[in-house]
Design an enzyme around this catalytic site. Structure first.
Site, PDB file in Angstrom:
ATOM      1  N   THR A   1       0.851  -1.185   0.000  1.00 15.44           N
ATOM      2  CA  THR A   1       0.000   0.000   0.000  1.00 15.44           C
ATOM      3  C   THR A   1       0.888   1.235   0.000  1.00 15.44           C
ATOM      4  O   THR A   1       2.122   1.137   0.057  1.00 15.44           O
ATOM      5  CB  THR A   1      -0.976   0.015   1.184  1.00 15.44           C
ATOM      6  OG1 THR A   1      -1.982   1.020   0.941  1.00 15.44           O
ATOM      7  CG2 THR A   1      -0.266   0.324   2.500  1.00 15.44           C
ATOM      8  N   PHE A   2       0.251   2.393  -0.074  1.00 19.99           N
ATOM      9  CA  PHE A   2       0.973   3.668  -0.114  1.00 19.99           C
ATOM     10  C   PHE A   2       0.500   4.554   1.022  1.00 19.99           C
ATOM     11  O   PHE A   2      -0.696   4.620   1.323  1.00 19.99           O
ATOM     12  CB  PHE A   2       0.714   4.374  -1.454  1.00 19.99           C
ATOM     13  CG  PHE A   2       1.240   5.784  -1.508  1.00 19.99           C
ATOM     14  CD1 PHE A   2       2.602   6.034  -1.592  1.00 19.99           C
ATOM     15  CD2 PHE A   2       0.369   6.874  -1.464  1.00 19.99           C
ATOM     16  CE1 PHE A   2       3.084   7.345  -1.623  1.00 19.99           C
ATOM     17  CE2 PHE A   2       0.841   8.176  -1.497  1.00 19.99           C
ATOM     18  CZ  PHE A   2       2.204   8.411  -1.585  1.00 19.99           C
TER      19      PHE A   2
ATOM     20  N   CYS B   1      -2.906  -3.355  -2.415  1.00 20.57           N
ATOM     21  CA  CYS B   1      -3.323  -4.537  -1.649  1.00 20.57           C
ATOM     22  C   CYS B   1      -3.330  -5.799  -2.504  1.00 20.57           C
ATOM     23  O   CYS B   1      -4.031  -6.766  -2.207  1.00 20.57           O
ATOM     24  CB  CYS B   1      -4.678  -4.307  -0.990  1.00 20.57           C
ATOM     25  SG  CYS B   1      -4.685  -2.849   0.081  1.00 20.57           S
TER      26      CYS B   1
END
EC number: 2.3.1.181
Length: 226
Positions: free
Chosen positions: A75-76, A190
């Protein structure tokens, strides 16, 4: 309803340092150690979970990638995103991991509802999603999701990834408020190729990071109560 959770506002916090501090807190905690809730935002960083695959990181560019021990995949994190880290003794709280995840998701759903937005769960895909065509619709998701395209018509607005060690939780949840979403296009968020990511600003909710953080912190305090 009170949890005894002490919320700590870290502001802009380095991800690697925060990750290390969470692990240390969990390692050193005693049966009587109070639970905690850390609220912060991070400089741009990709974080990879233990289930993460390298091929889901498409083009990180200059953004660092940090390998972590949380569940889930890549994820970020970046400015304009509220990140909440509940550090909870589940044995003392009296519920198990599955319910813990449910309670975190419920906290996000109630936070979105505060801003008039209807969030949705998707079975088998932790996090919270909104309808792209009508994020304010109260209609439930119905019927089986399209085979091969379970997120059709949905955008992800909150990501969830946790770790439990000796009944104690760390890592947590990230709610997108008003951020640069471009880095999400550099990964399969994800682990799902083509999954669209949105934030409150994208769907028409104008609020501040501070207000969203305040509401999410309050909801987590309520719904993580024993």
């Amino acid at each position: 309803m009170s949890t005894g959770i002490e919320a700590t506002w870290l502001g802009a916090a380095d991800y690697a340092a925060t990750y290390g501090a969470m692990k240390q807190f969990t390692l050193e905690r005693l049966p009587e150690t109070p639970d905690a809730l850390w609220i912060c935002e991070h400089a741009p960083v990709f974080t990879q979970g233990i289930a993460g695959r390298q091929d889901h990181i498409l083009n990180p560019g200059a953004i660092p990638v940090v390998q972590t021990d949380r569940g889930g995949q890549v994820t970020f994190h970046g400015p304009g995103q509220v990140v909440a880290y509940p550090l909870i003794d589940l044995r003392r709280a009296g519920y198990f991991v599955k319910e813990y995840v449910y309670r975190i998701e419920e906290s996000v759903l109630r936070t979105l509802a505060h801003f008039g937005v209807t969030g949705h769960r998707v079975a088998g895909a932790p996090g919270i999603y909104v309808r792209l065509d009508d994020p304010f619709s109260h209609a439930a998701l119905t019927g089986p999701l399209p085979a091969g395209d379970p997120f059709r018509g949905l955008g992800k607005i909150a990501a969830l990834g946790i770790k439990v060690s000796r009944h104690a939780t760390y890592h947590g949840v990230a709610l997108n408020v008003a951020m640069d979403l471009e880095p999400f296009s550099r990964i399969n968020p994800c682990g799902y190729a083509g999954l669209q990511t949105v934030d409150l600003s994208t769907i028409g909710v104008q609020t501040t990071w501070e207000e969203a953080a305040r509401v999410l912190s309050q909801k987590l305090g309520t719904y993580l109560a024993p």
